[in-house]
Design a protein around this motif. Structure first.
Motif, short mmCIF file in Angstrom:
data_model
loop_
_atom_site.label_atom_id
_atom_site.label_comp_id
_atom_site.label_asym_id
_atom_site.label_seq_id
_atom_site.Cartn_x
_atom_site.Cartn_y
_atom_site.Cartn_z
N LEU B 108 1.41 -1.64 -2.54
CA LEU B 108 2.00 -2.57 -3.66
C LEU B 108 1.19 -3.47 -3.57
O LEU B 108 1.11 -4.61 -3.01
N GLN B 109 -0.11 -3.28 -4.36
CA GLN B 109 -0.85 -4.29 -3.55
C GLN B 109 -2.37 -3.67 -4.93
O GLN B 109 -2.77 -2.72 -5.86
N VAL B 117 -8.94 -7.37 2.14
CA VAL B 117 -6.97 -7.55 1.14
C VAL B 117 -6.53 -7.24 3.07
O VAL B 117 -6.59 -6.68 4.12
N GLU B 121 0.78 -7.72 5.53
CA GLU B 121 1.55 -8.20 4.50
C GLU B 121 2.06 -7.20 3.44
O GLU B 121 2.88 -7.51 2.91
N PRO B 123 3.59 -4.09 0.92
CA PRO B 123 4.53 -3.72 0.83
C PRO B 123 3.68 -1.96 1.36
O PRO B 123 3.20 -1.85 0.06
N LYS B 147 5.08 -4.06 7.24
CA LYS B 147 6.43 -3.51 6.06
C LYS B 147 6.43 -2.38 5.14
O LYS B 147 5.47 -2.44 3.61
N VAL B 149 8.52 -0.02 3.10
CA VAL B 149 9.30 0.57 2.77
C VAL B 149 10.06 1.66 1.94
O VAL B 149 9.23 2.41 1.06
#
Lengths: 254, 254
Positions: B108-109, B117, B121, B123, B147, B149
């Motif tokens: 999720l970025q 990047v 950190e 997710p 992270k 998930v």
């Protein structure tokens, strides 16, 4: 030593006072406030008054009260021929009373109670009626930031409007992101690295080049799926409007 | 040692490959790409093929190609009963071919070419059909981020939609801010400290509490002045919509 009196103790003035307390050669002579109960201990040493008749003599008066009260208040002040500035993004300098020399000292930042802000990178937009007052404001600004920027009232209003887009409206999009996740009992924390990277990216990339996502790719499958799951019509409306606009912008670029 | 084959070399896979190259106990066995010309030197050591018949044996296949090609491509692959995952935010896991075990590995970025990047950190949302594959993806994710998930396809779609609001739409607001300043020959740099602070603020404050500005204060004078200066009707339309929504949200809070 520049002597300053602050009129009002809202978010802007409160942050300015804290910044000036750390700077050199500034004497905060007095704060005029009708609400002195929420002062921090650092500020407790500064004399306070709530009476317009007791406002002291100083070099600069900095008004930080709601925009629609500034004009009237500046007319009620008993001082004459002093430099009186306001800190508003959208109010013209000429709105200040003719009884004094006019100026503007507008820090372009969002200030919240209980959140400290490092002033050194914050642009302070200044305006004055004459060169010597401009110089006074420039010197004052430079005590707390590297970025003192001259701006006319018209320019400042434009900048303030742009600021509303990149601050208030952006924050509302964060709110919507949080709302969508809450509906699924998911934590807003999930989005934080993305929010951070989105903001960091445009420090070195133009926003147009930084754009990604379904609207840019004209990915109608994903767009349909998103519109289908959005429960609130106002979220749908914003989604559709942004998708149209991003598509239009990218179309122009090609 | 987990053996991974990457299918496609877009932004997501390219960033995943760079992250995996720095991680331990991962062997990137091969990249399938029809466009190998833009590989960086770090990646030049990995075997590349553009032929579906030459895809090698591995533990996990990570597909990073456009959403609308994933289903068809996964059906064309000749391997059987392997773990094949995609990296899409909005595509259901079941869209993958039944020839293999299905999974999702979605970071999720926002990824841009030429911008590194930090994965630690970010997710990574994972999904699998069975517990052992889920464990495999969990272990793989943990090699590059803290992270990992679990998320069902429905949850992931919701999160992806929220991400569009806080990333793509936010970036478009940056674009509008930049446009408004350009009309006055003013630099976008003026807004950068505000953009940074707006994003940093919500790391510790709820967006609702972080909100400020004329819409929140129902400051109709400023709102009118902004609407008057906006030259493009589409900017006016967004301004009006956001102002209405922020006012409505705050009204509810009171």
């Amino acid at each position: 030593m520049v002597q300053v009196v602050f009129i009002g103790f809202g978010n802007v003035n409160s942050h300015l006072i804290h910044a000036f307390l750390k700077a050199r050669n500034i004497h905060i002579k007095q704060i005029f406030s009708r609400n002195a109960s929420n002062f921090s201990s650092a500020i407790n040493t500064i004399p306070v008054t709530s009476l317009i008749t007791e406002i002291m003599d100083a070099d600069i008066y900095i008004i930080g009260i709601p925009d629609d009260s500034i004009s009237e208040f500046s007319n009620q002040m008993l001082i004459k021929n002093k430099l009186v500035v306001h800190t508003s993004g959208s109010l013209a300098m000429k709105s200040l009373s003719n009884n004094n020399r006019k100026g503007v000292f507008y820090p372009l930042q969002t200030f919240s109670k209980d959140r400290e802000v490092a002033f050194s990178e914050i642009p302070i937009l200044i305006e004055a009626e004459n060169a010597s007052d401009f110089k006074l404001l420039e010197d004052l600004g430079r005590k707390i930031t590297k970025k003192v920027v001259p701006a006319t009232s018209e320019e400042r209003l434009k900048i303030h409007c742009a600021a509303v887009f990149v601050n208030n409206f952006v924050n509302h999009l964060y709110q919507i992101g949080s709302d969508i996740l809450k509906e699924e009992n998911l934590s807003f924390d999930l989005l934080k690295p993305l929010i951070t990277e989105t903001a960091e990216k445009i420090l070195t990339m133009e926003p147009m080049k930084a754009q990604t996502g379904p609207a840019l790719r004209n990915d109608s499958g994903t767009i349909e799926k998103h519109l289908h799951l959005l429960k609130k019509s106002r979220h749908k409306q914003l989604y559709e409007l942004f998708t149209k606009e991003i598509g239009a912008d990218y179309g122009k670029k090609l």
